[in-house]
Write an enzyme that holds these catalytic residues in place. Structure first.
Site, PDB file in Angstrom:
ATOM      1  CG  ASN A  91      -1.480   1.302   1.613  1.00  0.00           C
ATOM      2  OD1 ASN A  91      -2.447   1.754   1.020  1.00  0.00           O
ATOM      3  ND2 ASN A  91      -0.867   1.960   2.601  1.00  0.00           N
ATOM      4  CE1 TYR A 158      -0.486   8.332  -6.521  1.00  0.00           C
ATOM      5  CE2 TYR A 158      -2.437   8.554  -7.907  1.00  0.00           C
ATOM      6  CZ  TYR A 158      -1.830   8.080  -6.751  1.00  0.00           C
ATOM      7  OH  TYR A 158      -2.560   7.344  -5.840  1.00  0.00           O
ATOM      8  CE  LYS A 162      -0.473   4.585  -6.480  1.00  0.00           C
ATOM      9  NZ  LYS A 162      -0.234   3.558  -5.449  1.00  0.00           N
TER      10      LYS A 162
HETATM   11  N1  LIG Z   1      -6.208   8.522  -0.647  1.00  0.00           N
HETATM   12  C1  LIG Z   1      -6.627   8.386  -1.871  1.00  0.00           C
HETATM   13  O1  LIG Z   1      -7.542   9.082  -2.314  1.00  0.00           O
HETATM   14  C2  LIG Z   1      -5.999   7.333  -2.753  1.00  0.00           C
HETATM   15  C3  LIG Z   1      -6.604   7.051  -3.986  1.00  0.00           C
HETATM   16  C4  LIG Z   1      -6.051   6.085  -4.809  1.00  0.00           C
HETATM   17  C5  LIG Z   1      -4.917   5.405  -4.416  1.00  0.00           C
HETATM   18  N2  LIG Z   1      -4.342   5.693  -3.210  1.00  0.00           N
HETATM   19  C6  LIG Z   1      -3.143   4.935  -2.831  1.00  0.00           C
HETATM   20  O2  LIG Z   1      -3.361   4.370  -1.568  1.00  0.00           O
HETATM   21  C7  LIG Z   1      -2.107   4.183  -0.910  1.00  0.00           C
HETATM   22  C8  LIG Z   1      -2.194   4.780   0.489  1.00  0.00           C
HETATM   23  O3  LIG Z   1      -2.340   6.174   0.365  1.00  0.00           O
HETATM   24  P1  LIG Z   1      -3.001   7.096   1.501  1.00  0.00           P
HETATM   25  O4  LIG Z   1      -4.068   7.853   0.862  1.00  0.00           O
HETATM   26  O5  LIG Z   1      -3.280   6.311   2.711  1.00  0.00           O
HETATM   27  O6  LIG Z   1      -1.795   8.126   1.725  1.00  0.00           O
HETATM   28  P2  LIG Z   1      -0.845   8.380   2.971  1.00  0.00           P
HETATM   29  O7  LIG Z   1      -1.645   8.639   4.197  1.00  0.00           O
HETATM   30  O8  LIG Z   1       0.127   9.415   2.500  1.00  0.00           O
HETATM   31  O9  LIG Z   1      -0.114   6.985   3.175  1.00  0.00           O
HETATM   32  C9  LIG Z   1       1.006   6.578   2.463  1.00  0.00           C
HETATM   33  C10 LIG Z   1       1.889   5.783   3.420  1.00  0.00           C
HETATM   34  O10 LIG Z   1       2.988   5.219   2.696  1.00  0.00           O
HETATM   35  C11 LIG Z   1       4.156   5.347   3.493  1.00  0.00           C
HETATM   36  N3  LIG Z   1       5.316   5.410   2.592  1.00  0.00           N
HETATM   37  C12 LIG Z   1       5.570   6.359   1.659  1.00  0.00           C
HETATM   38  N4  LIG Z   1       6.738   6.091   1.048  1.00  0.00           N
HETATM   39  C13 LIG Z   1       7.219   4.955   1.608  1.00  0.00           C
HETATM   40  C14 LIG Z   1       8.390   4.185   1.406  1.00  0.00           C
HETATM   41  N5  LIG Z   1       9.331   4.557   0.508  1.00  0.00           N
HETATM   42  N6  LIG Z   1       8.571   3.064   2.141  1.00  0.00           N
HETATM   43  C15 LIG Z   1       7.645   2.691   3.060  1.00  0.00           C
HETATM   44  N7  LIG Z   1       6.521   3.379   3.309  1.00  0.00           N
HETATM   45  C16 LIG Z   1       6.317   4.506   2.591  1.00  0.00           C
HETATM   46  C17 LIG Z   1       3.966   6.642   4.287  1.00  0.00           C
HETATM   47  O11 LIG Z   1       4.654   6.620   5.523  1.00  0.00           O
HETATM   48  P3  LIG Z   1       6.177   7.181   5.677  1.00  0.00           P
HETATM   49  O12 LIG Z   1       6.224   8.478   4.918  1.00  0.00           O
HETATM   50  O13 LIG Z   1       6.362   7.305   7.151  1.00  0.00           O
HETATM   51  O14 LIG Z   1       7.038   6.128   5.083  1.00  0.00           O
HETATM   52  C18 LIG Z   1       2.460   6.635   4.542  1.00  0.00           C
HETATM   53  O15 LIG Z   1       2.132   6.040   5.787  1.00  0.00           O
HETATM   54  C19 LIG Z   1      -1.059   4.841  -1.810  1.00  0.00           C
HETATM   55  O16 LIG Z   1      -0.421   3.855  -2.611  1.00  0.00           O
HETATM   56  C20 LIG Z   1      -1.888   5.756  -2.677  1.00  0.00           C
HETATM   57  O17 LIG Z   1      -1.258   6.047  -3.914  1.00  0.00           O
HETATM   58  C21 LIG Z   1      -4.843   6.644  -2.386  1.00  0.00           C
END
Ligand SMILES: NC(=O)c1ccc[n+]([C@@H]2O[C@H](COP(=O)([O-])OP(=O)(O)OC[C@H]3O[C@@H](n4cnc5c(N)ncnc54)[C@H](OP(=O)(O)O)[C@@H]3O)[C@@H](O)[C@H]2O)c1
Length: 253
Positions: A91, A158, A162
């Site tokens: 994720n 992005y 994806k």
């Molecule tokens: N929210 C949306 O609307 C949405 C929609 C479609 C897809 N997504 C996808 O859903 C996933 C979760 O996103 P979210 O919305 O929950 O965003 P978020 O709150 O920013 O969560 C992303 C998490 O990934 C961790 N991360 C980032 N880079 C990393 C790395 N190199 N190694 C390990 N951990 C890492 C971050 O923690 P640290 O920075 O502490 O490592 C953070 O906890 C992502 O892949 C995102 O692209 C989100």
């Protein structure tokens, strides 16, 4: 609801916030022993505390999925702490936007590919290496509706990253189903986390925007995205292989 994951070991990357935290909590609520992974210890510890306060079992492991060695060590630690690895949710991801393709900053491009694409590959490789030697498992990658299923202007890098996660999921699923490893993806649309807020936007402003942009008229809750992940990881999805399950309120329908 029955506990579908009793005593299964589940690894969730990016579990210190947003969707990853909700996914970790949902697995723990159904009996899993959860490893919450990410780069920053504090938020991971908070996720573990939430799980333990609800009576579940979890451990925090810091790792950077952009680093192959760190990701292999994450899987090794997971097996060491809880004795195996049954389910992995890849994720962790980052967002970079605000530029057209022609103007896209190469630093942002490299960050998106390093974390969103190569990070998922690092995780897949370490997870499959363990699972195929220990009776199989299930992997769910988090892609997005943006890229594989719909494209909008200004989100170039992005969307490319994806789309690659979706394609990687389906290609790897074919490579590894014979190893007993089921690989699928969930592609959320705008969901309940800070990532879906435009720069400077409040949650109330996002609510108004989503009424116009989404056929459903709202973002997906983190619990709704987690429910899709748990389904694909569960035994009930035993014949789901290379599925990319879109949860986006109809935006890409
Ligand atoms: N929210 C949306 O609307 C949405 C929609 C479609 C897809 N997504 C996808 O859903 C996933 C979760 O996103 P979210 O919305 O929950 O965003 P978020 O709150 O920013 O969560 C992303 C998490 O990934 C961790 N991360 C980032 N880079 C990393 C790395 N190199 N190694 C390990 N951990 C890492 C971050 O923690 P640290 O920075 O502490 O490592 C953070 O906890 C992502 O892949 C995102 O692209 C989100």
């Amino acid at each position: 609801m029955s506990a579908r994951f009793t005593d299964r070991v589940v690894l969730v990357t990016g579990a210190g916030s947003g969707l990853g935290r909700a996914i970790a909590l949902a697995f723990a609520a159904e009996g899993a022993k959860v490893v919450a992974a990410g780069r920053t210890a504090g938020p991971l510890d908070a996720t573990v505390a939430l799980i333990e306060a609800a009576g579940g079992t979890a451990a925090a492991v810091t790792a950077d999925v952009a680093d192959a060695g760190s990701t292999r060590e994450l899987v090794r630690r997971t097996v060491e702490v809880f004795g195996g690895l049954d389910v992995a949710v890849n994720n962790a991801g980052v967002f970079r936007g605000g530029h057209s393709a022609a103007d896209f900053p190469l630093d942002d491009w490299r960050t998106l590919l390093d974390i969103n694409v190569t990070g998922v590959l690092h995780a897949l490789q370490a997870e499959v290496a363990h699972m195929r030697a220990h009776g199989g498992g299930a992997i769910v990658n988090i892609a997005s509706n943006l890229g594989p299923h719909v494209r909008i202007p200004g989100v170039f890098g992005y969307q490319v990253s994806k789309a690659a996660v979706s394609a990687m999921t389906r290609a790897a699923a074919l490579d590894h189903i014979a190893d007993g490893v089921r690989i699928n993806a969930v592609s959320p649309g705008a969901s309940e986390s800070t990532m879906s807020l435009l720069p400077g936007e409040t949650e109330a402003e996002r609510e108004v925007r989503m009424k116009e942009q989404s056929p459903l008229g709202r973002i997906s809750s983190a619990a709704e995205v987690a429910a899709a992940v748990l389904y694909l990881a569960s035994d009930a999805a035993g014949s789901a292989v290379g599925t990319d399950l879109v949860i986006d309120g109809g935006v890409s329908a």
